[in-house]
Design a protein around this motif. Structure first.
Motif, PDB file in Angstrom:
ATOM      1  N   LEU A 566      50.887 -49.333  15.450  1.00 28.64           N
ATOM      2  CA  LEU A 566      51.731 -50.530  15.471  1.00 28.64           C
ATOM      3  C   LEU A 566      50.890 -51.784  15.280  1.00 28.64           C
ATOM      4  N   SER A 567      49.716 -51.812  15.891  1.00 30.22           N
ATOM      5  CA  SER A 567      48.838 -52.968  15.750  1.00 30.22           C
ATOM      6  C   SER A 567      48.396 -53.151  14.305  1.00 30.22           C
ATOM      7  N   GLY A 568      48.027 -52.048  13.663  1.00 28.90           N
ATOM      8  CA  GLY A 568      47.621 -52.143  12.264  1.00 28.90           C
ATOM      9  C   GLY A 568      48.752 -52.591  11.362  1.00 28.90           C
ATOM     10  N   LEU A 569      49.971 -52.050  11.587  1.00 28.02           N
ATOM     11  CA  LEU A 569      51.120 -52.435  10.770  1.00 28.02           C
ATOM     12  C   LEU A 569      51.474 -53.905  10.968  1.00 28.02           C
ATOM     13  N   ALA A 570      51.395 -54.368  12.224  1.00 25.03           N
ATOM     14  CA  ALA A 570      51.697 -55.777  12.495  1.00 25.03           C
ATOM     15  C   ALA A 570      50.683 -56.694  11.822  1.00 25.03           C
ATOM     16  N   ALA A 571      49.405 -56.317  11.863  1.00 21.84           N
ATOM     17  CA  ALA A 571      48.375 -57.143  11.230  1.00 21.84           C
ATOM     18  C   ALA A 571      48.571 -57.204   9.715  1.00 21.84           C
ATOM     19  N   VAL A 572      48.843 -56.054   9.096  1.00 18.48           N
ATOM     20  CA  VAL A 572      49.070 -56.038   7.649  1.00 18.48           C
ATOM     21  C   VAL A 572      50.306 -56.860   7.285  1.00 18.48           C
ATOM     22  N   SER A 573      51.368 -56.746   8.087  1.00 21.46           N
ATOM     23  CA  SER A 573      52.601 -57.500   7.811  1.00 21.46           C
ATOM     24  C   SER A 573      52.351 -58.997   7.896  1.00 21.46           C
ATOM     25  N   LEU A 574      51.596 -59.436   8.906  1.00 22.16           N
ATOM     26  CA  LEU A 574      51.282 -60.864   9.026  1.00 22.16           C
ATOM     27  C   LEU A 574      50.429 -61.346   7.859  1.00 22.16           C
ATOM     28  N   LEU A 575      49.521 -60.497   7.387  1.00 21.22           N
ATOM     29  CA  LEU A 575      48.706 -60.862   6.232  1.00 21.22           C
ATOM     30  C   LEU A 575      49.565 -61.003   4.972  1.00 21.22           C
ATOM     31  N   VAL A 576      50.500 -60.068   4.769  1.00 18.41           N
ATOM     32  CA  VAL A 576      51.397 -60.143   3.619  1.00 18.41           C
ATOM     33  C   VAL A 576      52.274 -61.386   3.702  1.00 18.41           C
ATOM     34  N   ILE A 577      52.756 -61.692   4.901  1.00 20.24           N
ATOM     35  CA  ILE A 577      53.577 -62.895   5.085  1.00 20.24           C
ATOM     36  C   ILE A 577      52.795 -64.144   4.684  1.00 20.24           C
ATOM     37  N   PHE A 578      51.527 -64.202   5.093  1.00 28.12           N
ATOM     38  CA  PHE A 578      50.706 -65.360   4.729  1.00 28.12           C
ATOM     39  C   PHE A 578      50.506 -65.438   3.219  1.00 28.12           C
ATOM     40  N   MET A 579      50.251 -64.306   2.572  1.00 25.12           N
ATOM     41  CA  MET A 579      50.033 -64.311   1.126  1.00 25.12           C
ATOM     42  C   MET A 579      51.278 -64.763   0.373  1.00 25.12           C
ATOM     43  N   LEU A 580      52.445 -64.360   0.838  1.00 23.80           N
ATOM     44  CA  LEU A 580      53.677 -64.675   0.127  1.00 23.80           C
ATOM     45  C   LEU A 580      54.165 -66.096   0.372  1.00 23.80           C
ATOM     46  N   VAL A 581      53.714 -66.728   1.441  1.00 22.34           N
ATOM     47  CA  VAL A 581      54.229 -68.047   1.804  1.00 22.34           C
ATOM     48  C   VAL A 581      53.264 -69.169   1.453  1.00 22.34           C
ATOM     49  N   GLN A 582      51.949 -68.906   1.557  1.00 24.14           N
ATOM     50  CA  GLN A 582      50.978 -70.003   1.564  1.00 24.14           C
ATOM     51  C   GLN A 582      50.881 -70.777   0.254  1.00 24.14           C
ATOM     52  N   ARG A 583      51.146 -70.132  -0.907  1.00 22.27           N
ATOM     53  CA  ARG A 583      50.892 -70.814  -2.180  1.00 22.27           C
ATOM     54  C   ARG A 583      51.847 -71.975  -2.436  1.00 22.27           C
ATOM     55  N   GLY A 584      52.972 -72.005  -1.775  1.00 21.90           N
ATOM     56  CA  GLY A 584      53.882 -73.129  -1.962  1.00 21.90           C
ATOM     57  C   GLY A 584      53.658 -74.257  -1.002  1.00 21.90           C
ATOM     58  N   CYS A 585      52.638 -74.131  -0.120  1.00 16.72           N
ATOM     59  CA  CYS A 585      52.399 -75.136   0.920  1.00 16.72           C
ATOM     60  C   CYS A 585      51.234 -76.038   0.541  1.00 16.72           C
ATOM     61  N   SER A 586      51.182 -77.164   1.222  1.00 18.14           N
ATOM     62  CA  SER A 586      50.032 -78.047   1.084  1.00 18.14           C
ATOM     63  C   SER A 586      48.844 -77.440   1.819  1.00 18.14           C
TER      64      SER A 586
END
Length: 852
Positions: A566-586
C-alpha cells in the motif's frame, strides 16, 4: 433583461435548491419535541389522581436502582444473545437469563441503522442494574444501515437482583422499541421522564412492586406522553390514546380514593387491575400516535417544493433551444410577470390555498410554520416562475414556429452516434431511478454508460481515420505535431490547438492527412486506454448491495500484512499526480504542490496507514495534525495564487494566459486537497482520474472538435462514475466521515462538514473544475462556458425533479427508508454542489466577458 445562459442556469439552480430544501423538510419531518424551554425542563411532577380525596403523593416515587451500568455493543444482533447462538457466543449472559434475575427484550432500532448516540437523556452512582444492549444489528454479510429484520433487531437485557423471577422461567423475549429504555431508566432512577420521550415504560421492570407504585409509575409516563401529544397534534383531544388516558386517570382517582379509605376488598383489587390495563393500553396507543406523527409526511410542504422544482425544470427545458442553437443569451421577462394579470391571480389563489390548508391542518406543517413574509416570498416565486413559463411557451409557439417554417427547406445535419448515446444514456439513467435495485446498484449504470461511451468514441475515431473526408462533418481530427509519452502529456495552454481553422468547405484535415505519423496510433488507442483504466478502477472498490461483500483490491491493500505494498502504491500514485498536474502551474505552485503531496504521504505515515522505508511498523503513530495542517497551508497557498491570477486576468484585458494558469492552479489546489482527504488505497482513483482527463483532452476532445454540450455531458458522466469508483454508494453507511476530522484536534462543525462533503464528492467536483479550465482555455470558444453551465445545470436538474416525483409516489414502498430516502439525500446534496459549481462557471464566464 438579457442574461447569459450561465447566469440564467445558476439562478435556476439556486431557486431549485430552495424547492428541494422545502421538499426534504416535508419528506423528513422534524422529530416530535416538547416546546418547553430547556431551562424549564425540571418541573414539578404530576400529582397522583384522586376522586374527592386529597392525595399526599405529589413527588416522584423512590428510585428502583441507585446506579445503572450500560454495556452497549456495536451491531449486536438479537439471535447472538437469545437461543442456541446465545449459548455459544455469550454463555454468561445466557446463564444470567436462565438464572431468573433478568428481563430480556428484543428492542427494535429505527433505520437508518448506523452507529450514533441513541441513549444519553443522566450519570448515576453505584451499580445495581446492568443493561446489555446493542445500538443496531447486522445483516448476514456483516453490514448495517438498512431496515432488514436482522439489522433492526437488537437484544436488550436488564440484569438486577431486584428482579424475582424463578430460575428456569425463560420467557420468549417480547419485542419493544429502543425508545422505551429512556422512560424505563428515568423511572428506575427516580428521575423525571424526558419531555421529548416517545417510548413507554417496560412494565416487567415494575411488576413486582405494590399496586399503588405501579399505577403511579404508569401515570407519570402517560402524563408525559399526553403533554407531548398536545404540543404536537392540534386535534389531540380526538386521539384514541388521549381518550384512554383520561379514562384511566378517572379510574385511577377512584382507586386512590378507595385505597386511602383503607378499603381492601376484592373491588379494590379488581379496579386496580382494570386501571393497570387501561394505562398500558393508553401508553401503547399514545406511543404509537407519537411515532406515527414522527413518520408522517408533510404533504403540503412536499407539494410546494415539488412545484418549485418542476417549474424550474420546465423553464430550463423550454430555454434549451435558444441556448444550444443561438447565442448563449436569453431574454428573461423579469418585469412583465410582475405586472401581468396572471401573476396576481396566481398569487391570490396560492395565498387562499395557504390560508385554508394552514387553518385546517390536523398536524404540524413546516411551510405553515414559516413567517408570513417568507411564505409569501415563496408564493411570489412560484407565481413568477409560472408567468415566465407561459411567456416562454408563447415565444416558442409564435416566434420559433415561424423560424421553423423558414428553415424547413434547409434542414440541419442529423445527430451523431455519440450525441444519441449521451441523450439516451442520460434519459435511461433517470428512468432507472424508479426501481430499488437500480438505485442500490446505480454504480453499475454509470460503469456501463462510461464503457459504452468509450466504445462509441473508438468507433468515431476509427471512422474518421479510415474514411477521411467522407465521414460526417460534425467532428474532424486535429492532431498536434510532435510525439511525447502519454504519461508525460499534461493539460497545457491550448493556444496551439486554437491555431487550427477549418477550410471553407467546413472540413478539417483527417487523421490520415495529419503530420507527425507517430501520433495517429495514440488517438486511435486513447478510447481503449480509458476503457482499460475504468476496468481496473472497478476492481479497486466493490460497492452497492449485491457486490459489497465480495473481495476487492482495496481490502487486500488495507490489510495489515500488505502495508508495504500500500505504501508503494500510494507513493507511485502521488508521483503520477504531481507529473500530471505540475506542468500547468507556475514555478511557485509547482514547489507548493510537490511539498504538499509529500506532506500527504507524511500524514498517512504519521497515522500508521503507510510506511517510510526506514520506519518500523506501527511505531510513532499519532493523529497527524501537524502534517495535515502543513498540507492545508499549501492548499490555501495554491488556491490564493490561482485566484490572484484569475483576478489579474480580469484587469489586464489581453492576458489570456494568466487566466488559464489561474484556473489550472485553482484546480491543482483542489487536487491536492483531494489527495489529503482520500484514503491511501483510493489515491490511484485520483491518479487515474487525472490521467483520463489528460487523454480525453489531448486525443479526443481537441482532435474531434466536440462542442461544449457534448464535452459537458461527458464530464458529468465521468464525474458520476468516479463518485462510485472511490467506493461510494447510495447508502449512508459508505460515507467516509473520517475525512471531516483530518487536521482537526476537536470537532468543528463547519470545517468538518465541508471536508466530509468534498471528500465524498471529489469525483464530480474535480471533473466539473476540469471542465471550467478546458473550456476557458479555448480562446475561440466564445460562449462555450456559458452553454456548458446551462447544460450542467439541466443534466443535474432532470434526475432531481424526476426522483422527487418518484419518491412521492413510492413514499409507502417497503424500501422507502432503506433505499429511496438515502438516495434522495445524496441527490439534494449533489444539487447544492451543482449550484456552487454553476456560480463558479458564471463567475469565470463573466471574467471572460469583462476581458473581451
Amino acid at each position: 433583461m438579457r442574461l447569459s445562459s450561465g447566469a440564467f442556469a445558476a439562478s435556476c439552480i439556486a431557486i431549485e435548491v430552495v424547492g428541494v430544501a422545502i421538499f426534504l423538510r416535508g419528506f423528513f419531518p422534524a422529530p416530535v419535541r416538547s416546546s418547553a424551554p430547556t431551562e424549564q425542563r425540571a418541573e414539578t411532577p404530576a400529582p397522583e389522581p384522586a376522586a374527592g380525596a386529597s392525595s399526599n403523593w405529589t413527588k416522584l416515587p423512590p428510585p428502583l436502582f441507585s446506579k445503572v451500568v450500560i454495556v452497549l455493543i456495536d451491531a449486536l444482533r438479537d439471535d447472538f444473545v437469545f437461543g442456541s447462538k446465545g449459548v455459544k457466543y455469550m454463555p454468561y449472559i445466557s446463564y444470567l437469563i436462565e438464572k431468573g434475575s433478568s428481563h430480556g427484550f428484543v428492542a427494535e432500532a429505527k433505520p437508518p441503522t448506523v452507529t450514533m448516540p441513541r441513549i444519553k437523556e443522566r450519570e448515576t452512582l453505584s451499580p445495581s442494574l446492568l443493561i446489555v444492549c446493542g445500538d443496531h444489528g447486522m445483516s448476514e454479510t456483516g453490514s448495517h444501515g438498512a431496515s432488514s429484520t436482522e439489522e433492526v433487531s437488537t437484544p436488550l437485557i436488564l440484569i438486577s437482583s431486584a428482579f424475582e423471577r424463578k430460575p428456569g422461567d425463560s420467557r420468549h423475549p417480547k419485542r419493544v422499541q429502543q425508545t422505551d429504555l429512556a422512560a424505563t431508566l428515568a423511572i428506575g432512577l427516580g428521575l423525571p421522564i424526558p419531555k421529548d420521550n416517545v417510548g413507554s415504560l417496560l412494565f416487567p421492570v415494575i411488576e413486582e412492586k405494590p399496586m399503588r407504585e405501579q399505577l403511579r409509575f404508569l401515570h407519570l409516563n402517560t402524563v408525559q406522553l399526553s403533554k407531548l401529544l398536545q404540543e404536537n397534534v392540534p386535534s389531540y383531544e380526538k386521539d384514541p390514546g388521549f381518550e384512554q388516558f383520561k379514562m384511566a386517570e378517572r379510574l385511577h382517582g377512584n382507586w386512590v380514593k378507595l385505597h386511602l379509605e383503607e378499603n381492601h376488598s376484592d373491588i379494590l383489587v379488581g379496579l386496580g387491575t382494570k386501571v393497570l390495563r387501561q394505562y398500558l393500553s393508553a401508553l401503547k396507543t399514545l406511543s404509537l400516535s407519537l411515532s406515527t406523527q414522527v413518520a408522517q409526511y408533510d404533504i403540503y410542504s412536499m407539494v410546494v417544493g415539488t412545484a418549485v422544482v418542476l417549474e424550474v425544470l420546465i423553464l430550463l427545458l423550454l430555454s434549451t433551444p435558444h441556448v444550444l442553437c443561438r447565442k448563449a443569451e436569453l431574454d428573461v421577462p423579469l418585469l412583465s410577470p410582475v405586472f401581468s394579470l396572471l401573476f396576481y391571480l396566481m398569487f391570490l389563489v396560492l395565498s387562499a390555498i395557504h390560508v385554508v390548508v394552514c387553518t385546517s391542518a390536523e398536524s404540524s406543517c413546516f411551510f405553515c410554520s414559516l413567517p408570513w413574509l417568507a411564505a409569501a416570498g415563496v408564493m411570489v416565486l412560484v407565481s413568477a416562475l409560472l408567468c415566465a413559463i407561459v411567456s416562454a411557451l408563447v415565444r416558442m409557439v409564435v416566434i420559433d414556429g415561424m423560424l421553423l417554417k423558414k428553415n424547413a427547406a434547409h434542414p440541419s445535419s442529423g445527430w451523431s452516434e455519440v450525441d444519441l448515446l449521451l441523450l439516451l444514456g442520460t434519459v435511461g439513467h433517470v428512468l432507472s431511478l424508479g426501481a430499488s435495485s437500480f438505485v442500490e446498484e446505480e454504480h453499475q449504470t454509470w460503469y456501463f454508460l462510461v464503457n459504452t461511451l468509450c466504445l462509441a468514441l473508438s468507433q468515431e475515431t476509427c471512422r474518421s481515420y479510415f474514411l477521411g473526408d467522407d465521414c460526417e462533418p460534425q467532428h474532424h481530427f486535429h492532431v498536434e505535431q510532435g510525439c511525447e509519452g502519454v504519461l508525460t502529456h499534461t493539460l497545457q495552454d491550448s493556444t496551439v490547438c486554437n491555431n487550427f481553422k477549418p477550410n471553407r468547405a467546413g472540413k478539417g484535415p483527417s487523421l490520415s492527412e495529419a503530420h507527425g505519423g507517430c501520433k495517429w496510433w495514440t488517438v486511435l488507442a486513447s478510447p481503449w486506454l480509458v476503457l482499460a483504466c475504468c476496468r481496473m478502477l472497478r476492481s479497486l472498490n466493490q460497492t452497492g448491495v449485491q457486490g459489497a461483500h465480495r473481495p476487492d483490491f482495496s481490502h487486500w491493500l488495507t490489510s495489515s500484512e500488505h502495508k508495504v505494498q500500500l505504501s508503494g502504491l500510494a507513493a507511485v500514485s502521488l508521483l503520477v499526480i504531481f507529473m500530471l498536474v505540475q506542468r500547468g502551474c507556475s514555478l511557485v505552485s509547482k514547489a507548493a504542490l510537490a511539498l504538499g503531496l509529500l506532506g500527504v504521504f507524511c500524514y498517512r505515515a504519521a497515522i500508521g496507514n503507510v510506511l517510510f522505508p526506514w520506519q518500523p511498523d506501527n511505531k510513532g503513530i499519532s493523529k497527524g495534525i501537524v502534517e495535515a495542517r502543513f498540507v492545508y497551508v499549501f492548499v490555501l497557498g495554491i488556491l490564493f495564487t490561482g485566484t490572484k491570477a484569475l483576478l489579474k486576468s480580469q484587469v489586464i484585458a489581453a492576458d489570456f494566459k494568466t487566466k488559464t494558469v489561474g484556473l489550472w492552479e485553482i484546480y491543482s489546489g483542489l487536487v491536492l486537497l483531494a489527495a489529503l482527504l482520500l484514503r491511501p488505497h483510493n489515491l490511484p482513483v485520483l491518479a487515474f482520474s487525472l490521467l483520463i482527463q489528460m487523454i480525453m483532452t489531448k486525443f479526443i476532445w481537441k482532435p474531434l472538435r466536440h462542442d461544449a454540450a457534448e464535452i459537458t455531458v461527458m464530464h458529468y458522466w465521468f464525474g458520476q462514475a468516479f463518485f462510485y469508483f472511490q467506493g461510494n454508494s447510495n447508502n449512508i453507511a459508505t460515507i467516509d466521515i473520517s475525512a471531516g476530522f483530518i487536521g482537526l484536534d476537536a470537532y468543528m462543525e463547519v470545517p468538518a462538514t465541508f471536508l466530509t462533503v468534498f471528500g465524498t464528492y471529489v469525483g464530480p467536483v474535480l471533473w466539473a473544475s476540469h471542465l471550467v479550465h478546458f473550456l476557458s482555455s479555448e480562446a475561440s470558444s466564445g460562449s462555450a462556458l456559458s452553454r456548458a453551465c446551462f447544460c450542467y445545470a439541466l443534466i443535474c436538474s432532470v434526475p432531481v425533479a424526476t426522483y422527487i416525483i418518484l419518491v412521492t409516489s413510492l413514499r409507502y414502498h417497503l424500501f422507502i427508508w432503506s433505499v429511496f430516502s438515502p438516495k434522495l439525500l445524496y441527490e439534494g446534496m449533489h444539487l447544492l454542489i451543482t449550484a456552487v459549481l454553476c456560480a463558479v462557471f458564471t463567475a469565470t464566464d463573466q471574467t471572460g466577458r469583462t476581458k473581451s
